[in-house]
Structures are given as C-alpha cells and as structure tokens.
Design a protein around this motif. Structure first.
Motif, PDB file in Angstrom:
ATOM      1  N   LYS A 188      31.913 112.033  26.192  1.00  0.00           N
ATOM      2  CA  LYS A 188      31.460 110.941  27.043  1.00  0.00           C
ATOM      3  C   LYS A 188      32.580 110.526  27.980  1.00  0.00           C
ATOM      4  CE  LYS A 188      27.639 109.088  24.358  1.00  0.00           C
ATOM      5  NZ  LYS A 188      26.973 107.883  23.834  1.00  0.00           N
ATOM      6  N   LYS A 189      32.369 110.829  29.244  1.00  0.00           N
ATOM      7  CA  LYS A 189      33.343 110.546  30.284  1.00  0.00           C
ATOM      8  C   LYS A 189      32.668 109.743  31.394  1.00  0.00           C
ATOM      9  CE  LYS A 189      36.613 113.097  28.365  1.00  0.00           C
ATOM     10  NZ  LYS A 189      37.806 112.494  27.740  1.00  0.00           N
ATOM     11  N   PRO A 190      33.454 109.129  32.273  1.00  0.00           N
ATOM     12  CA  PRO A 190      32.863 108.283  33.321  1.00  0.00           C
ATOM     13  C   PRO A 190      31.804 108.979  34.169  1.00  0.00           C
ATOM     14  CG  PRO A 190      35.220 107.911  33.206  1.00  0.00           C
ATOM     15  CD  PRO A 190      34.924 109.048  32.268  1.00  0.00           C
ATOM     16  N   HIS A 191      31.991 110.269  34.495  1.00  0.00           N
ATOM     17  CA  HIS A 191      31.035 110.944  35.370  1.00  0.00           C
ATOM     18  C   HIS A 191      29.662 111.105  34.714  1.00  0.00           C
ATOM     19  CE1 HIS A 191      32.234 114.280  32.830  1.00  0.00           C
ATOM     20  NE2 HIS A 191      31.310 115.049  33.367  1.00  0.00           N
ATOM     21  N   GLU A 192      29.592 110.937  33.392  1.00  0.00           N
ATOM     22  CA  GLU A 192      28.320 111.027  32.686  1.00  0.00           C
ATOM     23  C   GLU A 192      27.649 109.665  32.548  1.00  0.00           C
ATOM     24  OE1 GLU A 192      29.081 114.512  29.475  1.00  0.00           O
ATOM     25  OE2 GLU A 192      30.440 112.779  29.309  1.00  0.00           O
ATOM     26  N   LEU A 193      28.292 108.634  33.060  1.00  0.00           N
ATOM     27  CA  LEU A 193      27.814 107.262  32.864  1.00  0.00           C
ATOM     28  C   LEU A 193      27.602 106.546  34.187  1.00  0.00           C
ATOM     29  CD1 LEU A 193      30.313 106.422  29.987  1.00  0.00           C
ATOM     30  CD2 LEU A 193      27.896 106.987  29.719  1.00  0.00           C
ATOM     31  N   SER A 194      27.253 107.311  35.214  1.00  0.00           N
ATOM     32  CA  SER A 194      27.112 106.729  36.548  1.00  0.00           C
ATOM     33  C   SER A 194      25.971 105.724  36.643  1.00  0.00           C
ATOM     34  CB  SER A 194      26.912 107.839  37.587  1.00  0.00           C
ATOM     35  OG  SER A 194      25.760 108.615  37.267  1.00  0.00           O
ATOM     36  N   HIS A 195      25.112 105.690  35.630  1.00  0.00           N
ATOM     37  CA  HIS A 195      24.014 104.720  35.619  1.00  0.00           C
ATOM     38  C   HIS A 195      24.485 103.314  35.233  1.00  0.00           C
ATOM     39  CE1 HIS A 195      24.483 106.282  31.541  1.00  0.00           C
ATOM     40  NE2 HIS A 195      23.940 105.171  31.091  1.00  0.00           N
ATOM     41  N   LEU A 196      25.692 103.209  34.704  1.00  0.00           N
ATOM     42  CA  LEU A 196      26.209 101.898  34.299  1.00  0.00           C
ATOM     43  C   LEU A 196      26.784 101.168  35.506  1.00  0.00           C
ATOM     44  CD1 LEU A 196      28.037 102.854  30.964  1.00  0.00           C
ATOM     45  CD2 LEU A 196      25.738 101.902  31.244  1.00  0.00           C
ATOM     46  N   SER A 197      26.430  99.905  35.666  1.00  0.00           N
ATOM     47  CA  SER A 197      26.839  99.167  36.862  1.00  0.00           C
ATOM     48  C   SER A 197      28.350  99.030  36.968  1.00  0.00           C
ATOM     49  CB  SER A 197      26.189  97.776  36.871  1.00  0.00           C
ATOM     50  OG  SER A 197      26.566  97.035  35.714  1.00  0.00           O
ATOM     51  N   TRP A 198      29.043  98.867  35.836  1.00  0.00           N
ATOM     52  CA  TRP A 198      30.485  98.687  35.914  1.00  0.00           C
ATOM     53  C   TRP A 198      31.206  99.991  36.252  1.00  0.00           C
ATOM     54  CZ3 TRP A 198      33.941 101.066  32.511  1.00  0.00           C
ATOM     55  CH2 TRP A 198      33.413 101.577  31.323  1.00  0.00           C
ATOM     56  N   ILE A 199      30.624 101.122  35.894  1.00  0.00           N
ATOM     57  CA  ILE A 199      31.183 102.404  36.315  1.00  0.00           C
ATOM     58  C   ILE A 199      31.019 102.564  37.827  1.00  0.00           C
ATOM     59  CG2 ILE A 199      30.900 104.908  36.215  1.00  0.00           C
ATOM     60  CD1 ILE A 199      32.322 103.967  33.776  1.00  0.00           C
TER      61      ILE A 199
END
Length: 204
Positions: A188-199
C-alpha cells in the motif's frame, strides 16, 4: 539550514515488489511536500545510483554501493548535518518547522515507535542532529532498521505526539488528526490511494 534527504535507485534483484515503482516523480512530490510545509530554506539531497533528470535545486549524490539494497538507507547519515531522513513513500501533510528545528537542538536521533511493537523504534522517518556520521561510517551492511536502533535515540511519538504517523499502523481507516508526516512501509503506497482526499491534497 536543515537538510532533507531521501534515496532512489533502479530496482534490482534485492528490491521487493512493493518498492519497484519509485521514479523521479516521487522525488519531486516529496520535495514539493516539504517546500509547502517548511517556512525556512532547506537543502534537499537525493542519494541515487545515477544522475537523474531533476530540478537543479535537488543535490544529487551517488550511492556508494554497486547494487543498492535497503541497508543503503543508512548512507545519508554520513552527511553529519541536522537532517530529516525519509523514504520516497512519505507524504508531508502539515507544518514541519518544529520537527526540523528539533534537529538542531536534539542530542539523540529521533525515531518513530514501531507501529507493531511500540516498545522499539523503526526508521520510517529519522530526525537526525549533527555529529552522527558514525551511523554511516561504522555500517557494514547490517539491516538498516536494526542498525539505527543501536544508536542513542528517542521516540518522535513522545516528543511530537500524533505528528509522524505510519499509514498502515495509525492512519488507515482513520483520520489524519494532527499528522505532519505520514510514512508508508511494505504494501500500500500513495499512488494506490489516489481516491483519498488527503492524498490528492498533499501528494503532488
């Protein structure tokens, strides 16, 4: 002046699957994150296996190892200067001035508590005072996390509660709270969490 240091090398046989996606764009995002959240001038140093096409404000230093691995993350300690050391999978989410200032006054390395074993430290983010070159100079390839634990350190969690957090251990499924820096480890890295507003807000 505070130094922010990180590392980038081309994946090799020692690289695990979850750390093979890093490239120059990750370096730029980390630089931008600190630029938005440090009010004073800072020096950004990238330890790399080859010259990279990056802005001139990034100081590039050649990694000494022919085949870098995770133990290479000890190398930036050789700078011997007040430093924030973190991986490319780090998202800066708030004002880091106090964290940076502590590197000029602290007597020991600041490390987060291991989110899975809070009695011991991990090296997700390191707040390093001047004069700790021996961490690099005495290193002979030992595991980076186990090695840095051998040196005098204190817990960032106790000094700056809630400000330096593990994504998996502290943030996933919860809110950021007062976090200033969120470090990632393993899967789990930032590029996999682009749906999160804080990312979306902070990793750009």
């Amino acid at each position: 002046m505070i130094t922010v240091a990180t590392l980038l090398w081309t994946p090799n046989g020692r690289s695990l699957p979850f750390s093979r996606m890093y490239d120059e764009s990750w370096v730029a995002k980390l630089l931008n994150g600190f630029a938005r959240n440090l009010s004073h001038e800072f020096r950004f140093v990238l330890f790399t296996d080859r010259e990279r096409d990056l802005p001139g404000c990034i100081e590039q230093r050649r990694i000494s190892a022919d085949r870098p691995d995770y133990s290479t993350c000890i190398e930036p300690f050789g700078l011997g200067v007040p430093m924030i050391l973190c991986g490319l999978d780090t998202v800066v989410t708030g004002d880091c001035d106090a964290l940076a200032a502590s590197c000029f006054t602290r007597k020991t390395i600041g490390l987060p508590r291991d989110p899975y074993a809070p009695h011991r430290a991990c090296n997700g983010v390191c707040l390093v005072p001047a004069g700790f070159e021996s961490v690099a100079n005495l290193h002979r390839g030992e595991n980076d996390m186990e090695w840095v634990r051998k040196f005098p350190h204190s817990f960032i969690d106790d000094e700056f509660p809630g400000e330096v957090l593990s994504y998996k251990g502290d943030v996933e499924g919860k809110c950021l709270g007062s976090a200033k820096v969120v470090y990632f480890h393993g899967r789990k890295k930032p590029h996999e969490l682009s749906h999160l507003s804080w990312i979306k807000e902070h990793w750009r």
